[in-house]
Design an enzyme around this catalytic site. Structure first.
Site, PDB file in Angstrom:
ATOM      1  N   HIS A  75      47.759  33.125  20.417  1.00 54.82           N
ATOM      2  CA  HIS A  75      47.532  34.440  19.823  1.00 54.82           C
ATOM      3  C   HIS A  75      48.822  35.244  19.855  1.00 54.82           C
ATOM      4  O   HIS A  75      49.402  35.428  20.920  1.00 54.82           O
ATOM      5  CB  HIS A  75      46.468  35.218  20.613  1.00 54.82           C
ATOM      6  CG  HIS A  75      45.072  34.761  20.358  1.00 54.82           C
ATOM      7  ND1 HIS A  75      43.998  35.601  20.401  1.00 54.82           N
ATOM      8  CD2 HIS A  75      44.575  33.543  20.047  1.00 54.82           C
ATOM      9  CE1 HIS A  75      42.894  34.927  20.139  1.00 54.82           C
ATOM     10  NE2 HIS A  75      43.214  33.671  19.929  1.00 54.82           N
ATOM     11  N   TYR A 204      40.009  44.956  22.353  1.00 53.03           N
ATOM     12  CA  TYR A 204      39.671  45.826  23.484  1.00 53.03           C
ATOM     13  C   TYR A 204      39.177  47.146  22.894  1.00 53.03           C
ATOM     14  O   TYR A 204      39.925  47.813  22.174  1.00 53.03           O
ATOM     15  CB  TYR A 204      40.910  46.090  24.344  1.00 53.03           C
ATOM     16  CG  TYR A 204      41.343  44.899  25.180  1.00 53.03           C
ATOM     17  CD1 TYR A 204      42.126  43.891  24.647  1.00 53.03           C
ATOM     18  CD2 TYR A 204      40.969  44.794  26.524  1.00 53.03           C
ATOM     19  CE1 TYR A 204      42.530  42.801  25.414  1.00 53.03           C
ATOM     20  CE2 TYR A 204      41.367  43.707  27.307  1.00 53.03           C
ATOM     21  CZ  TYR A 204      42.143  42.718  26.740  1.00 53.03           C
ATOM     22  OH  TYR A 204      42.531  41.649  27.502  1.00 53.03           O
ATOM     23  N   PRO A 296      39.661  42.857  35.589  1.00 54.88           N
ATOM     24  CA  PRO A 296      39.978  41.855  34.557  1.00 54.88           C
ATOM     25  C   PRO A 296      40.524  42.416  33.238  1.00 54.88           C
ATOM     26  O   PRO A 296      40.886  41.646  32.356  1.00 54.88           O
ATOM     27  CB  PRO A 296      38.643  41.139  34.323  1.00 54.88           C
ATOM     28  CG  PRO A 296      37.599  42.081  34.801  1.00 54.88           C
ATOM     29  CD  PRO A 296      38.218  42.921  35.870  1.00 54.88           C
ATOM     30  N   LYS A 300      44.744  39.219  34.008  1.00 56.43           N
ATOM     31  CA  LYS A 300      45.886  38.860  34.851  1.00 56.43           C
ATOM     32  C   LYS A 300      45.584  37.996  36.079  1.00 56.43           C
ATOM     33  O   LYS A 300      46.505  37.397  36.652  1.00 56.43           O
ATOM     34  CB  LYS A 300      46.575  40.143  35.356  1.00 56.43           C
ATOM     35  CG  LYS A 300      47.291  40.895  34.273  1.00 56.43           C
ATOM     36  CD  LYS A 300      48.494  40.116  33.805  1.00 56.43           C
ATOM     37  CE  LYS A 300      49.120  40.656  32.560  1.00 56.43           C
ATOM     38  NZ  LYS A 300      49.499  39.635  31.602  1.00 56.43           N
ATOM     39  N   TYR A 388      51.386  42.316  28.895  1.00 54.79           N
ATOM     40  CA  TYR A 388      50.262  41.457  28.515  1.00 54.79           C
ATOM     41  C   TYR A 388      50.702  39.994  28.367  1.00 54.79           C
ATOM     42  O   TYR A 388      50.009  39.088  28.823  1.00 54.79           O
ATOM     43  CB  TYR A 388      49.623  41.974  27.217  1.00 54.79           C
ATOM     44  CG  TYR A 388      48.218  41.450  27.034  1.00 54.79           C
ATOM     45  CD1 TYR A 388      47.139  42.105  27.615  1.00 54.79           C
ATOM     46  CD2 TYR A 388      47.972  40.284  26.316  1.00 54.79           C
ATOM     47  CE1 TYR A 388      45.848  41.614  27.484  1.00 54.79           C
ATOM     48  CE2 TYR A 388      46.685  39.783  26.174  1.00 54.79           C
ATOM     49  CZ  TYR A 388      45.632  40.454  26.762  1.00 54.79           C
ATOM     50  OH  TYR A 388      44.352  39.962  26.632  1.00 54.79           O
TER      51      TYR A 388
HETATM   52  P1  RFL Z   1      39.527  31.141  42.977  1.00 47.97           P
HETATM   53  O1  RFL Z   1      39.511  30.743  41.545  1.00 47.97           O
HETATM   54  O2  RFL Z   1      38.484  32.039  43.471  1.00 47.97           O
HETATM   55  O3  RFL Z   1      39.520  29.782  43.806  1.00 47.97           O
HETATM   56  C1  RFL Z   1      39.316  29.748  45.191  1.00 47.97           C
HETATM   57  C2  RFL Z   1      38.684  28.432  45.560  1.00 47.97           C
HETATM   58  O4  RFL Z   1      38.564  28.366  46.971  1.00 47.97           O
HETATM   59  C3  RFL Z   1      37.283  27.840  47.287  1.00 47.97           C
HETATM   60  N1  RFL Z   1      36.924  28.297  48.649  1.00 47.97           N
HETATM   61  C4  RFL Z   1      36.984  27.502  49.742  1.00 47.97           C
HETATM   62  N2  RFL Z   1      37.322  26.227  49.906  1.00 47.97           N
HETATM   63  C5  RFL Z   1      37.271  25.718  51.171  1.00 47.97           C
HETATM   64  N3  RFL Z   1      36.868  26.431  52.250  1.00 47.97           N
HETATM   65  C6  RFL Z   1      36.519  27.731  52.126  1.00 47.97           C
HETATM   66  N4  RFL Z   1      36.140  28.441  53.183  1.00 47.97           N
HETATM   67  C7  RFL Z   1      36.566  28.328  50.827  1.00 47.97           C
HETATM   68  N5  RFL Z   1      36.285  29.558  50.354  1.00 47.97           N
HETATM   69  C8  RFL Z   1      36.499  29.523  49.035  1.00 47.97           C
HETATM   70  C9  RFL Z   1      36.381  28.382  46.201  1.00 47.97           C
HETATM   71  O5  RFL Z   1      35.201  27.587  46.080  1.00 47.97           O
HETATM   72  C10 RFL Z   1      37.274  28.294  44.985  1.00 47.97           C
HETATM   73  O6  RFL Z   1      37.146  27.068  44.299  1.00 47.97           O
HETATM   74  O7  RFL Z   1      40.933  31.813  43.370  1.00 47.97           O
HETATM   75  P2  RFL Z   1      42.438  31.589  42.802  1.00 47.97           P
HETATM   76  O8  RFL Z   1      42.801  30.138  42.786  1.00 47.97           O
HETATM   77  O9  RFL Z   1      43.281  32.543  43.531  1.00 47.97           O
HETATM   78  O10 RFL Z   1      42.350  32.009  41.259  1.00 47.97           O
HETATM   79  C11 RFL Z   1      42.075  33.315  40.885  1.00 47.97           C
HETATM   80  C12 RFL Z   1      41.360  33.349  39.525  1.00 47.97           C
HETATM   81  O11 RFL Z   1      40.249  32.482  39.569  1.00 47.97           O
HETATM   82  C13 RFL Z   1      40.915  34.760  39.145  1.00 47.97           C
HETATM   83  O12 RFL Z   1      41.923  35.689  39.470  1.00 47.97           O
HETATM   84  C14 RFL Z   1      40.610  34.881  37.633  1.00 47.97           C
HETATM   85  O13 RFL Z   1      39.455  34.162  37.281  1.00 47.97           O
HETATM   86  C15 RFL Z   1      40.432  36.343  37.250  1.00 47.97           C
HETATM   87  N6  RFL Z   1      40.060  36.535  35.846  1.00 47.97           N
HETATM   88  C16 RFL Z   1      41.001  36.444  34.842  1.00 47.97           C
HETATM   89  N7  RFL Z   1      42.264  36.071  35.111  1.00 47.97           N
HETATM   90  C17 RFL Z   1      43.162  35.886  34.079  1.00 47.97           C
HETATM   91  O14 RFL Z   1      44.320  35.550  34.343  1.00 47.97           O
HETATM   92  N8  RFL Z   1      42.826  36.051  32.765  1.00 47.97           N
HETATM   93  C18 RFL Z   1      41.566  36.416  32.412  1.00 47.97           C
HETATM   94  O15 RFL Z   1      41.297  36.494  31.215  1.00 47.97           O
HETATM   95  C19 RFL Z   1      40.612  36.660  33.459  1.00 47.97           C
HETATM   96  N9  RFL Z   1      39.354  37.015  33.165  1.00 47.97           N
HETATM   97  C20 RFL Z   1      38.739  36.828  35.522  1.00 47.97           C
HETATM   98  C21 RFL Z   1      38.419  37.084  34.149  1.00 47.97           C
HETATM   99  C22 RFL Z   1      37.732  36.851  36.482  1.00 47.97           C
HETATM  100  C23 RFL Z   1      36.453  37.140  36.108  1.00 47.97           C
HETATM  101  N10 RFL Z   1      35.481  37.106  37.117  1.00 47.97           N
HETATM  102  C24 RFL Z   1      34.298  36.378  36.991  1.00 47.97           C
HETATM  103  C25 RFL Z   1      35.842  37.556  38.433  1.00 47.97           C
HETATM  104  C26 RFL Z   1      37.138  37.404  33.769  1.00 47.97           C
HETATM  105  C27 RFL Z   1      36.158  37.457  34.754  1.00 47.97           C
HETATM  106  C28 RFL Z   1      34.783  37.852  34.306  1.00 47.97           C
HETATM  107  C1  PHB Z   2      38.239  36.267  28.587  1.00 48.89           C
HETATM  108  O1  PHB Z   2      38.409  35.689  27.486  1.00 48.89           O
HETATM  109  O2  PHB Z   2      37.430  35.844  29.425  1.00 48.89           O
HETATM  110  C2  PHB Z   2      39.001  37.486  28.894  1.00 48.89           C
HETATM  111  C3  PHB Z   2      39.968  37.930  27.999  1.00 48.89           C
HETATM  112  C4  PHB Z   2      40.678  39.080  28.287  1.00 48.89           C
HETATM  113  C5  PHB Z   2      40.424  39.776  29.452  1.00 48.89           C
HETATM  114  C6  PHB Z   2      39.482  39.324  30.354  1.00 48.89           C
HETATM  115  C7  PHB Z   2      38.759  38.177  30.063  1.00 48.89           C
HETATM  116  O3  PHB Z   2      41.112  40.916  29.709  1.00 48.89           O
END
Ligand code: RFL
Ligand code: PHB
Length: 397
Positions: A75, A204, A296, A300, A388
């Site tokens: 994109h 957005y 979110p 990031k 971004y």
């Molecule tokens: P994670 O992905 O939470 O992974 C941690 C892992 O550790 C495991 N764990 C354990 N394992 C062993 N022993 C224990 N005691 C443990 N406790 C936990 C867990 O099961 C898991 O598998 O952390 P990590 O690696 O730091 O990654 C972070 C990202 O996952 C998170 O920041 C993103 O998903 C946030 N996020 C977004 N980030 C982006 O860069 N771009 C996006 O578009 C974006 N959109 C989002 C998001 C997060 C969202 N939610 C659901 C919070 C959209 C949403 C809705």
């Molecule tokens: C997504 O596609 O899940 C998404 C995109 C942009 C955001 C957060 C989540 O800022």
């Protein structure tokens, strides 16, 4: 008790843990990853979807970009919608960089496959992980493997990549840490819909009824979010209500609305900003959500996790190659400089785009002025765009 040894023990197989294990392997450093969930659960969890240019480049440069190249959606811009009109921010023209829409769980699948084909040790379904000897030269991890057998993992360093609810951060004596936290008076309700995206770019939307975000996963699947009350029960949101609300918020004067289709998945996410300092205690290094959470709105979280472990992998490489621990000593400070800039950006996007209840209308007017400015001033647009698409990865302070 079974005993195993490795150079770096990694807790958590999310983006941070798996990417770290992969990068270390590329530098000839051994690691063992301990994950409490099953491989299937890890590969199915729907979360982020936007990769910064630097994250996508790193995946490609380290040999895990083939599917991203084929299936990822590049994109060049995003849209901001308010007062019934959409405004494009041309990120490619402003910065020379772009983002790629490619789901987090697809990145995880690619990394897991790469680690297994290189003979990597990823242990899923472990339980009772505890960390020991963090301030000594010989840290170790105790856990139960998938068969319920007690195992001791000895290592030189431990990487706490176990997310916000993991055990790593809590293994540091509280007096050693400073916590910075901010919560927001709203949450996001997210859905995946079986509907071809009716816009090519992310939208957005700032609206009187609340924020909404149009995103996608593939040419067949749309990903949509809408601002809702914190702690909202998903049972209060039958599919018809979700579509009604999304359409009311997205509808622009030119008649555009998101294409509808069956809802495949839905969930509610609370929003917070959180940072713990420092990101290191003795031989334990925290990375990703274990150390910080961003709302979110800036897309990031995953990218920040990847940036942290890139810095950590460079520091460990320096240590194992030359014996110098300079980059390791600087790890926390190096990461936190970038973390705080990303916190600022995520907070700024969040506060510009969401509806804050109450107030006397001042906030709403301020937000609209900010959106007007950001969509008309090239300087302001460039600020948004360069954050971004992603600030540079760097190991220098
Ligand atoms: P994670 O992905 O939470 O992974 C941690 C892992 O550790 C495991 N764990 C354990 N394992 C062993 N022993 C224990 N005691 C443990 N406790 C936990 C867990 O099961 C898991 O598998 O952390 P990590 O690696 O730091 O990654 C972070 C990202 O996952 C998170 O920041 C993103 O998903 C946030 N996020 C977004 N980030 C982006 O860069 N771009 C996006 O578009 C974006 N959109 C989002 C998001 C997060 C969202 N939610 C659901 C919070 C959209 C949403 C809705
Ligand atoms: C997504 O596609 O899940 C998404 C995109 C942009 C955001 C957060 C989540 O800022």
């Amino acid at each position: 008790m079974r005993r195993i040894r490795t150079q770096v023990g990694i807790i958590g197989a999310g983006p941070a843990g798996l990417m770290l294990s992969h990068l270390l392997h590329q530098s000839g450093i051994e690691s063992v990853v301990l994950e409490s969930r099953s491989r299937q659960r890890v590969e199915e969890r729907v979360r982020a979807g936007v990769l910064e240019q630097g994250t996508a480049d790193l995946l490609r440069q380290t040999g895990v970009g083939a599917r991203l190249e084929r299936e990822g959606l590049p994109h060049d811009g995003i849209e901001l919608s308010f007062s019934g009109h959409r405004h494009r921010i041309d990120m490619a023209e402003l910065t020379g960089k772009r983002i790629t829409v490619y789901a987090q769980q697809e990145v995880l699948k690619d990394l897991i496959q790469a680690r297994f084909s290189a003979g990597g040790q990823l242990l899923f379904e472990v339980a009772g992980v505890t960390l020991h000897g963090l301030s000594s030269e010989n840290p170790f991890v105790l856990f139960l493997d998938a068969a319920g057998m007690q195992v001791r993992l000895d290592c030189d360093y431990i990487a706490g990549c176990d997310g916000f609810h993991g055990v790593s951060r809590g293994s540091i004596p509280p007096k050693e840490l400073t916590v910075y936290e901010q919560t927001y008076p709203f949450a996001w309700l997210g859905i995946l819909a079986q509907a071809p995206p009716s816009s090519e770019e992310l939208i957005y939307t700032h609206h009187q009824r609340g924020f909404a975000l149009f995103s996608m996963r593939s040419p067949q699947i749309t990903r949509l979010y809408l601002q809702c009350a914190p702690g909202e029960d998903i049972a209060n949101w039958p599919d018809e209500r979700i579509w009604e609300e999304l359409i009311a918020r997205f509808k622009t004067h030119d008649g555009w609305t998101p294409a509808q289709g069956p809802i495949l998945q839905k969930g509610i996410t609370d929003m917070r900003s959180f940072v713990v300092e420092p990101m290191r205690y003795g031989r334990l290094f925290l990375a990703g959500d274990a150390a910080h959470i961003v709302p979110p709105t800036g897309a990031k979280g995953m990218n920040l996790a990847v940036a942290d472990v890139w810095v950590l992998s460079r520091a460990l490489e320096e240590f194992y190659r030359s014996g110098f621990a300079t980059l390791l000593q600087q790890y926390s400070e190096t990461c936190l400089r970038r973390v705080w800039k990303v916190q600022r950006f995520s907070w700024w996007m969040t506060s510009m785009l969401h509806r804050f209840e109450g107030g006397n209308g001042f906030e709403e007017k301020r937000q609209l002025a900010e959106l007007d400015y950001v969509t008309t001033s090239r300087a302001a647009m460039t600020m948004l765009a360069e954050n971004y698409v992603g600030l540079p990865f760097t190991t220098t302070l």
